[in-house]
Motif scaffolding. Sequence first.
Motif, short mmCIF file in Angstrom:
data_model
loop_
_atom_site.label_atom_id
_atom_site.label_comp_id
_atom_site.label_asym_id
_atom_site.label_seq_id
_atom_site.Cartn_x
_atom_site.Cartn_y
_atom_site.Cartn_z
N ASP A 1 -3.85 0.58 -3.93
CA ASP A 1 -4.42 1.80 -3.38
C ASP A 1 -5.25 1.55 -2.12
O ASP A 1 -5.46 2.46 -1.33
CB ASP A 1 -5.31 2.48 -4.43
N VAL B 1 -1.30 2.73 8.36
CA VAL B 1 -2.30 3.09 7.34
C VAL B 1 -3.40 3.96 7.96
O VAL B 1 -3.54 4.04 9.18
CB VAL B 1 -2.96 1.83 6.72
N LEU C 1 0.83 -1.21 0.00
CA LEU C 1 0.00 0.00 0.00
C LEU C 1 0.86 1.25 0.00
O LEU C 1 0.69 2.14 -0.84
CB LEU C 1 -0.93 0.00 1.22
N ASN C 2 1.80 1.33 0.93
CA ASN C 2 2.59 2.55 1.08
C ASN C 2 3.63 2.74 -0.01
O ASN C 2 4.12 3.85 -0.21
CB ASN C 2 3.22 2.57 2.47
N ARG D 1 -3.89 4.74 2.21
CA ARG D 1 -2.54 5.25 2.42
C ARG D 1 -2.47 6.29 3.53
O ARG D 1 -3.32 7.16 3.62
CB ARG D 1 -1.94 5.81 1.13
#
Length: 278
Positions: A108, A124, A102-103, A240
């Motif tokens: 997304d 997150v 994700l990061n 994010r």
Amino acid sequence: MKMNNLIRKLTIVAIVATLGISLVACGGTTQNKSSETKKVASTLDKDELVIGLDDTFVPMGFKDESGKLVGFDVELAEAVAKKLNKKIKFQAIDWSMKETELNNGNIDLIWNGYSISDERKEKVEFSKPYLNNTQVIVTLADSNIKSKSDLAGKKVGAQNESTAVDAVAADGNIMKSFDGGKIVTFADNNDALMDLEAKRLDAIVVDEILARYYMKARGTEKYKILDENFGKEQYGVGIRKGDTKFVEAFNKALDEVIADKTAGEISKKWFEEDILVK
């Protein structure tokens, strides 16, 4: 004259060097600003959202007999994306690497029975919770395990990097009492359940939502869920870190699919009742 020329040349070289350093510094600042802008850009600006999931997690997101990706979270994601006017793409990921994926921008959203926890909140942003869940203890029906204390000396399994592992680790020193002094971890819950069926494990700790669906499909008479458990939790969607703009828009869209009963109908399809958090 020669001395004056030498001084003049040295002066010019010094000026050029100074300008060069200034330009490099400016270029570095611009690059940093560009990188920073990219980092904080909102997912809301994207036309297509890539959703990361463990595609073996029944009934949230998994492949059916024909290989098609189905599940409660899959259908709910499609409904929310429609409200957001976004296209979506589902991408199977290594669940132990979900926050990194994700990061790093490879996905997304983390959307697949993703339990909200304080530890994960550091990595997150979370949407509002949409389902309640419990980390239950599952054994075979003929097992003599009836309580947590009976797990002493037993082989206990769970999915790697799951809140099941976190919940057990947080429950005093119980994990130290297990066979080997630790929990046996698996890439996914399906592998853990298969080892339980093969009696290579004595018990597993798993999301109740998955356990009950799996038991219903495989035969509820084969298993039992203990009265004691490792705690209640809630599912949310991972977004994010820092993207509060998208969190706000996402929550609004989620509220809309709950309010217009779309989410409730999806829930009834998969769970035979509307179990959404209102």
